[in-house]
Design an enzyme around this catalytic site. Sequence first.
Site, PDB file in Angstrom:
ATOM      1  N   LYS A  55     -44.848 -52.589  19.319  1.00  0.00           N
ATOM      2  CA  LYS A  55     -44.203 -51.277  19.436  1.00  0.00           C
ATOM      3  C   LYS A  55     -44.936 -50.435  20.471  1.00  0.00           C
ATOM      4  CE  LYS A  55     -42.347 -51.510  14.787  1.00  0.00           C
ATOM      5  NZ  LYS A  55     -42.566 -51.289  13.356  1.00  0.00           N
ATOM      6  N   GLN A  99     -46.034 -47.777   9.473  1.00  0.00           N
ATOM      7  CA  GLN A  99     -45.776 -49.207   9.348  1.00  0.00           C
ATOM      8  C   GLN A  99     -45.830 -49.636   7.872  1.00  0.00           C
ATOM      9  OE1 GLN A  99     -44.913 -51.286  11.981  1.00  0.00           O
ATOM     10  NE2 GLN A  99     -44.546 -52.807  10.408  1.00  0.00           N
ATOM     11  N   ASP A 122     -37.410 -43.960  12.220  1.00  0.00           N
ATOM     12  CA  ASP A 122     -37.064 -45.149  11.441  1.00  0.00           C
ATOM     13  C   ASP A 122     -35.786 -44.920  10.623  1.00  0.00           C
ATOM     14  OD1 ASP A 122     -38.536 -47.456  11.728  1.00  0.00           O
ATOM     15  OD2 ASP A 122     -40.192 -46.790  10.443  1.00  0.00           O
TER      16      ASP A 122
END
Length: 296
Positions: A55, A99, A122
Amino acid sequence: MANASIIDGKAKAAELSEEISAKTSELLERTGVKPGLAVVIVGEDPASQVYVRNKKRTAEACGFHSVQHTLAEESSQDAVLSLINDLNNDAAIHGILVQLPLPSHLDELTITQSIVPEKDVDGFHFKNIGMLTAGHLDGAFVPCTPAGCMLMIEDHLGKDLSGLNAVIIGRSNIVGKPMASLLLKANATVTICHSRTKNLPDVARNADILVAAVGRPKMVGGDWVKPGAVVIDVGINRIQVEVEGETKNKLVGDVDFEAALGNAGAITPVPGGVGPMTIVMLMANTLQSAERAAAR
Ligand code: NAD
């Protein structure tokens, strides 16, 4: 017999990444705003570290301001919430990602919900989930994996899926449920299957669009696939295979790819299908967040 066309997620993600870089330069020149992505990782889970590195690398390649916060495995809930609070208030950051999975002593729900919806790239905040479910995609952040799957489906079938049956295997909040909302918004007739579904192969065989998001290697057999169906394999499973007497690790999806090739009209490979698209959609969401911030 191999009939299916292979959906090259890696190539599509590379194309999108170039578009995002160009738009990032344009935004910076026009407004002085550079998209900023903060990734928070707690602990040392090796798979999570690989995802976070990818990422960060992609964010930098897109020209973003990219920061990574690595917290110790034993960090307290308050320490994580305090970091997120700082990032929520940092004008240089437009996207915040925690994460997952988090160490078991941390409350995942409280932590993900503490990210302000405007920076929730997200798409896990209840406000974003609600907007997606209500079909208000413009103001929402759509979770990255289903958003990427949808672009690949549109490439093959167009934006209007009227009259098509879509079957999703898996009902997670991250993949299955948002995938269903997107397919419904595009007028598909949607069925969500899960571990309690009966006669799963029969249900799957009815699908013009089959999305597998389970986490079981090669569970979907070739004979589950309706001739001509578009098959999107979200699963990422590490298995061990024998190659010339040596045991090697291999990534496979939830679909028996070789077996499905004969029936499917188009299919995503693992690796090289959904995975690269997921990362690039995170960049697309972060750019969108920066554009919204610049417009405010
Ligand atoms: P999850 O564990 O949260 O959900 C799995 C779902 O599968 C559940 O809804 C469960 O009911 C269903 N299921 C389990 N066993 C089943 C069975 N025998 N028959 C039918 N349904 C069954 O998983 P998730 O987060 O949705 O991820 C699913 C898979 O996708 C995993 O392999 C994960 O690694 C992968 N994934 C990939 C990406 C990517 O970028 N490619 C992103 C997210 C998840």
